[in-house]
Each structure stands twice: as structure tokens, then as C-alpha cells.
Motif scaffolding. Structure first.
Motif, mmCIF file in Angstrom:
data_model
loop_
_atom_site.group_PDB
_atom_site.id
_atom_site.type_symbol
_atom_site.label_atom_id
_atom_site.label_comp_id
_atom_site.label_asym_id
_atom_site.label_seq_id
_atom_site.Cartn_x
_atom_site.Cartn_y
_atom_site.Cartn_z
ATOM 1 N N THR A 38 57.556 13.212 -3.238
ATOM 2 C CA THR A 38 58.021 11.844 -3.486
ATOM 3 C C THR A 38 58.026 11.564 -4.985
ATOM 4 O O THR A 38 57.264 12.168 -5.745
ATOM 5 N N GLN A 39 58.896 10.644 -5.374
ATOM 6 C CA GLN A 39 58.971 10.225 -6.778
ATOM 7 C C GLN A 39 58.927 8.700 -6.831
ATOM 8 O O GLN A 39 59.687 8.037 -6.122
ATOM 9 N N PRO A 40 58.054 8.142 -7.669
ATOM 10 C CA PRO A 40 57.949 6.675 -7.734
ATOM 11 C C PRO A 40 59.201 6.030 -8.318
ATOM 12 O O PRO A 40 59.879 6.599 -9.176
ATOM 13 N N ILE A 41 59.485 4.835 -7.853
ATOM 14 C CA ILE A 41 60.510 3.964 -8.422
ATOM 15 C C ILE A 41 59.782 2.725 -8.918
ATOM 16 O O ILE A 41 59.006 2.120 -8.167
ATOM 17 N N VAL A 42 59.990 2.355 -10.183
ATOM 18 C CA VAL A 42 59.212 1.272 -10.776
ATOM 19 C C VAL A 42 60.105 0.119 -11.204
ATOM 20 O O VAL A 42 61.309 0.283 -11.433
ATOM 21 N N SER A 43 59.499 -1.041 -11.297
ATOM 22 C CA SER A 43 60.180 -2.209 -11.835
ATOM 23 C C SER A 43 60.244 -2.100 -13.350
ATOM 24 O O SER A 43 59.243 -1.784 -14.000
ATOM 25 N N LEU A 44 61.404 -2.359 -13.930
ATOM 26 C CA LEU A 44 61.508 -2.363 -15.384
ATOM 27 C C LEU A 44 61.032 -3.690 -15.978
ATOM 28 O O LEU A 44 60.990 -3.840 -17.194
ATOM 29 N N GLY A 48 55.430 -1.817 -12.611
ATOM 30 C CA GLY A 48 54.746 -1.583 -11.342
ATOM 31 C C GLY A 48 55.604 -0.801 -10.363
ATOM 32 O O GLY A 48 56.829 -0.912 -10.349
ATOM 33 N N ILE A 49 54.952 0.014 -9.534
ATOM 34 C CA ILE A 49 55.667 0.790 -8.514
ATOM 35 C C ILE A 49 56.171 -0.146 -7.416
ATOM 36 O O ILE A 49 55.428 -0.989 -6.914
ATOM 37 N N VAL A 50 57.446 0.006 -7.048
ATOM 38 C CA VAL A 50 58.021 -0.789 -5.964
ATOM 39 C C VAL A 50 58.340 0.071 -4.747
ATOM 40 O O VAL A 50 58.542 -0.444 -3.652
ATOM 41 N N GLY A 51 58.398 1.382 -4.930
ATOM 42 C CA GLY A 51 58.700 2.261 -3.813
ATOM 43 C C GLY A 51 58.697 3.709 -4.242
ATOM 44 O O GLY A 51 58.406 4.046 -5.405
ATOM 45 N N TYR A 52 59.026 4.585 -3.294
ATOM 46 C CA TYR A 52 59.089 6.016 -3.555
ATOM 47 C C TYR A 52 60.350 6.583 -2.913
ATOM 48 O O TYR A 52 60.806 6.081 -1.879
ATOM 49 N N ALA A 90 58.340 10.606 7.789
ATOM 50 C CA ALA A 90 56.919 10.744 8.154
ATOM 51 C C ALA A 90 56.008 10.292 7.024
ATOM 52 O O ALA A 90 54.843 9.941 7.242
ATOM 53 N N THR A 91 56.542 10.264 5.790
ATOM 54 C CA THR A 91 55.767 9.803 4.633
ATOM 55 C C THR A 91 55.339 8.350 4.785
ATOM 56 O O THR A 91 54.351 7.914 4.180
ATOM 57 N N LEU A 92 56.059 7.595 5.584
ATOM 58 C CA LEU A 92 55.726 6.180 5.778
ATOM 59 C C LEU A 92 54.313 5.989 6.313
ATOM 60 O O LEU A 92 53.699 4.937 6.080
ATOM 61 N N ARG A 93 53.794 6.979 7.002
ATOM 62 C CA ARG A 93 52.426 6.864 7.543
ATOM 63 C C ARG A 93 51.395 6.728 6.427
ATOM 64 O O ARG A 93 50.319 6.174 6.634
ATOM 65 N N PHE A 94 51.712 7.270 5.252
ATOM 66 C CA PHE A 94 50.763 7.263 4.136
ATOM 67 C C PHE A 94 51.136 6.245 3.061
ATOM 68 O O PHE A 94 50.390 6.068 2.098
ATOM 69 N N PHE A 99 55.350 -1.239 -0.129
ATOM 70 C CA PHE A 99 56.252 -0.324 -0.813
ATOM 71 C C PHE A 99 57.362 0.089 0.152
ATOM 72 O O PHE A 99 57.145 0.180 1.365
ATOM 73 N N VAL A 100 58.544 0.375 -0.401
ATOM 74 C CA VAL A 100 59.642 0.868 0.428
ATOM 75 C C VAL A 100 59.824 2.356 0.192
ATOM 76 O O VAL A 100 59.431 2.888 -0.855
ATOM 77 N N LEU A 101 60.424 3.030 1.165
ATOM 78 C CA LEU A 101 60.693 4.457 1.068
ATOM 79 C C LEU A 101 62.199 4.681 1.033
ATOM 80 O O LEU A 101 62.923 4.226 1.922
ATOM 81 N N HIS A 102 62.675 5.363 -0.001
ATOM 82 C CA HIS A 102 64.090 5.718 -0.114
ATOM 83 C C HIS A 102 64.307 7.082 0.527
ATOM 84 O O HIS A 102 63.582 8.042 0.221
ATOM 85 N N VAL A 103 65.297 7.178 1.408
ATOM 86 C CA VAL A 103 65.657 8.459 2.025
ATOM 87 C C VAL A 103 67.152 8.677 1.841
ATOM 88 O O VAL A 103 67.939 7.730 1.834
ATOM 89 N N ASN A 104 67.541 9.937 1.686
ATOM 90 C CA ASN A 104 68.937 10.280 1.443
ATOM 91 C C ASN A 104 69.641 10.654 2.740
ATOM 92 O O ASN A 104 69.112 11.446 3.538
ATOM 93 N N VAL A 105 70.817 10.080 2.960
ATOM 94 C CA VAL A 105 71.618 10.363 4.147
ATOM 95 C C VAL A 105 73.064 10.562 3.714
ATOM 96 O O VAL A 105 73.621 9.732 2.990
ATOM 97 N N SER A 106 73.679 11.649 4.157
ATOM 98 C CA SER A 106 75.093 11.877 3.858
ATOM 99 C C SER A 106 75.941 10.985 4.758
ATOM 100 O O SER A 106 75.732 10.981 5.971
#
Length: 379
Positions: A38-44, A48-52, A90-94, A99-106
Motif C-alpha cells: 500500500t502507498q499513503p495518499i495525503v492531504s496537501l 495528514g493521511i487520508v487513505g491508501y 482484504a487490506t480493509l480489515r487492517f 481512511f479510504v482504500l483505493h483499488v485499481n479496476v480496468s
């Protein structure tokens, strides 16, 4: 799988191709061989971290994009992507709540059974579905219908690699995503390029005029962070902030805070100030005596759910739909209407940049404000 075996058995002269097919085969046979980082996504605004973002890593160190291209050519792209999506979600469990989780979908696989079932089994109110920008404009009508299903369950939609190809702005207007991610090519050395800065500023203005958040990808230096921040981009991710890693990588909060936009005004924007109402909050409780609405919050004051009592006295508890304090009326309307029918008339929860509850806004008040604005513009 038969096609995969044939590719492995017949005369392949490219030695690099054999490991790719072997990795695809082993991943399909044993999905646990696919790792997720995972890679953090932060507020500019405050760092602060807003998601991964969940990213797939295959055995053998073969580039992820190369593997997916090969799998697609073999007719196994949807199956492989479904495995990566399942592992990523499955990362959502942790992931801590909030925080929100970004996932890639074609986009080409979005309507396929394996992908649809995986998404429908997930808590979509905690998920941002990232779509690549390489979408034929002619296919947007069908794609909008598919996305509406996930949006009604709380998912947010991001258009990935914005600005990387022809038709990016048109796709943004056609799909109306919740956010766009600016392609890393435009972010690289943006502090040295007036041309890149001008293109990004155009994207930011076009997006924010429609209530769409903007994420800068591939921030690799402090100067790039500073420049994207000055251009008004909302969020950022990249190696300078934190590299992808297993678990939930941390960020250097002190450094990011020093470089981010400070002293941000978190009072209500002018548009929302006219329609926002105060609301009673309770720590994880539905105890709201003599109230029509209430908001359950966590220990930090961040919304968990909206409680309401109907005219018939029946109580309802649903996931909170958040809008940030500086949002426009049109953005709030779009978020509200995108929900499922059963939740469409629930109030939206207005929060500040730390996600603390500031109040609620009802859909009918948003509609009235929008009609007043249209009347003023017409006159």
C-alpha cells in the motif's frame, strides 16, 4: 489455462516471456503468491493521511503492468485482476476506520462477473474505485450505468492518469468522477516546467469547478510537493511522501506539515453556510431523544453513521455520506443523488478537513439553493 500451457510449451524465443506466463499460471493456481503493498495518499492542506492505494506485486519481481498486459492477451485478464482486487480489498480489515482504500479496476472488466461479485462483497463506502483514463468516449454511457451501482453503495470513483492521453477532459465531464489523479508525467519536474504547471492548473480548475477532487501522483521531491500544493491540488502520493510497502506505511508528518498548506480556514464555505444545519452527535450511539436526525461519531468526532426517525416513528441507521466544508452546492447534490433510493433523502454530513462533524445538509435545501442560483444566473 489451455492457451497458457500452449504458450509455455511451444517455441518461445523471448526468454523473458516464459517467467511471465509461469507467474500468471502460479498466481491463478495459488492467489496467495500475489502480494499487496500500500502507498499513503495525503492531504496537501495539512500532510495528514487520508487513505491508501492497494498495489499488486507478483512473484519474481516482474512489473505488474507487464503481467496484466500478458494476461489480457491470453484471455486471463479478468481472472487475474479479480484475484488482485480480492487481495487488495482484504487490506480493509487492517485499515483504521476513517481512511479510504483505493483499488485499481480496468473499465473493460468492470461488468464481468468475477469483478462485479468481488466489489459487491466489499464495504464500498470505504473504497475508491480507480479507472484508467484509457476509455473510449463512446463507451462512457454503459460505464456510467455500471458505476452507478457501486456509487449507490457509497463507492467513490477516481479517473486515473488524467492528462495522459487524448480526451481526458471530455472523459472527466462524461463520467463525473469524484476525483481525478494527475498523471505522474505531468508531476515529474513540474517545478521546472511552466508548460506542465499550466496544463495541471487547467485540469485543477476544470475539476474543482465541478466539485471533483484532484490527486497528484508520483511526487518524488519536496519541490514537486510544494508546486502541486501551490497549484491547489487536494491530495498527493509518491516516493517523497512514502514508498509502497507491506502493511500501512507511515509518513513523516513533521516534514509534510512544514511543506503543506498551513492555517487552512475550516469554516463553512459560502455556499454551504446557507444550507447547513446543526446536528446532535453521539459517540457510537443511536441515543438521540426528541431528534429527527443524529450522527454517530468515533472517538475523534468523525462520522460513522446517520440516524433518522421517519414521520411514522421508524428509526433508520445508514452509512454517513460526507461532504467537506468547502464543497459547492452542486457537488453535494451530485453526491446525494448518486446514493441508492433508500438513502437518497438522508442528510449529508458536513465535515472539516480533519473529518470532524460540522453539521448536516438536507437534499431539499440543496435543491432549493441550486434553483435559486440558476434563477439568479438566468436573470
Amino acid at each position: 489455462m489451455e492457451k497458457l500451457s500452449q504458450r509455455q510449451d511451444v517455441g518461445i524465443t523471448d526468454l523473458d516471456e516464459v517467467p511471465v506466463t509461469q507467474v500468471i499460471s502460479s498466481t491463478l493456481a495459488d492467489p496467495t503468491t500475489l502480494a499487496i503493498v500500500t502507498q499513503p495518499i495525503v492531504s496537501l492542506d495539512d500532510g495528514g493521511i487520508v487513505g491508501y492505494e492497494a498495489l499488486a506485486r507478483f512473484a519474481g519481481g516482474i512489473p505488474t503492468e507487464q503481467l496484466f498486459i500478458e494476461a489480457s492477451e491470453l484471455g486471463l485478464g479478468a481472472e487475474l485482476e479479480a484475484i488482485a482486487l480480492q487481495r487488495g480489498l482484504a487490506t480493509l480489515r487492517f485499515l483504521p476506520y476513517g481512511f479510504v482504500l483505493h483499488v485499481n479496476v480496468s473499465p473493460i472488466y468492470l461488468g464481468m462477473q468475477e469483478i462485479h461479485r468481488t466489489l459487491m462483497d466489499a464495504p464500498l463506502h470505504r473504497v475508491v474505485i480507480e479507472l484508467t483514463e484509457h476509455i473510449p468516449v463512446s463507451a462512457t454511457k454503459q460505464l456510467r450505468r455500471q458505476l452507478a451501482t457501486y456509487r449507490s453503495l457509497g463507492a467513490r470513483i477516481a479517473l486515473d492518469d488524467a492528462g495522459a492521453g487524448y480526451g481526458g477532459l471530455e472523459l472527466m465531464y462524461q463520467l463525473e468522477p469524484d476525483m481525478i489523479k494527475v498523471d505522474r508525467f505531468l508531476i515529474g519536474d513540474i517545478n521546472y516546467s511552466d508548460t506542465k504547471a499550466s496544463v495541471v492548473a487547467t485540469l485543477v480548475n476544470a475539476a474543482q469547478s465541478r466539485g471533483i477532487k484532484v490527486v497528484a501522483e508520483g511526487i518524488e521531491t519536496r519541490a514537486e510537493f510544494d508546486t502541486t500544493s501551490r497549484l491547489g491540488i487536494d491530495f498527493g502520493q509518491g516516493y517523497w511522501i512514502a514508498r509502497p510497502a507491506s502493511g500501512l506505511p507511515r509518513v513523516d508528518s513533521a516534514t509534510l506539515s512544514h511543506s503543506s498548506r498551513k492555517e487552512r480556514n475550516v469554516t463553512l464555505g459560502r455556499e454551504l453556510a446557507e444550507v447547513t444545519e446543526s446536528v446532535t452527535t453521539a459517540l457510537g450511539s443511536t441515543n438521540f431523544p426528541n431528534q429527527e436526525f443524529g450522527v454517530g461519531v468515533d472517538q475523534y468526532g468523525r462520522p460513522l453513521f446517520v440516524w433518522s426517525r421517519g414521520a411514522d416513528g421508524v428509526e433508520h441507521v445508514r452509512n454517513a455520506t460526507e461532504v467537506e466544508c468547502g464543497s459547492s452546492v452542486s457537488e453535494c447534490l451530485r453526491r446525494g443523488i448518486a446514493r441508492g433510493v433508500e438513502a437518497r433523502f438522508d442528510p449529508l454530513v458536513v465535515t472539516d478537513h480533519t473529518r470532524r462533524v460540522l453539521g448536516i445538509v438536507r437534499l431539499e435545501r440543496l435543491l432549493n439553493a441550486s434553483q435559486r442560483r440558476q434563477g439568479l444566473e438566468a436573470s
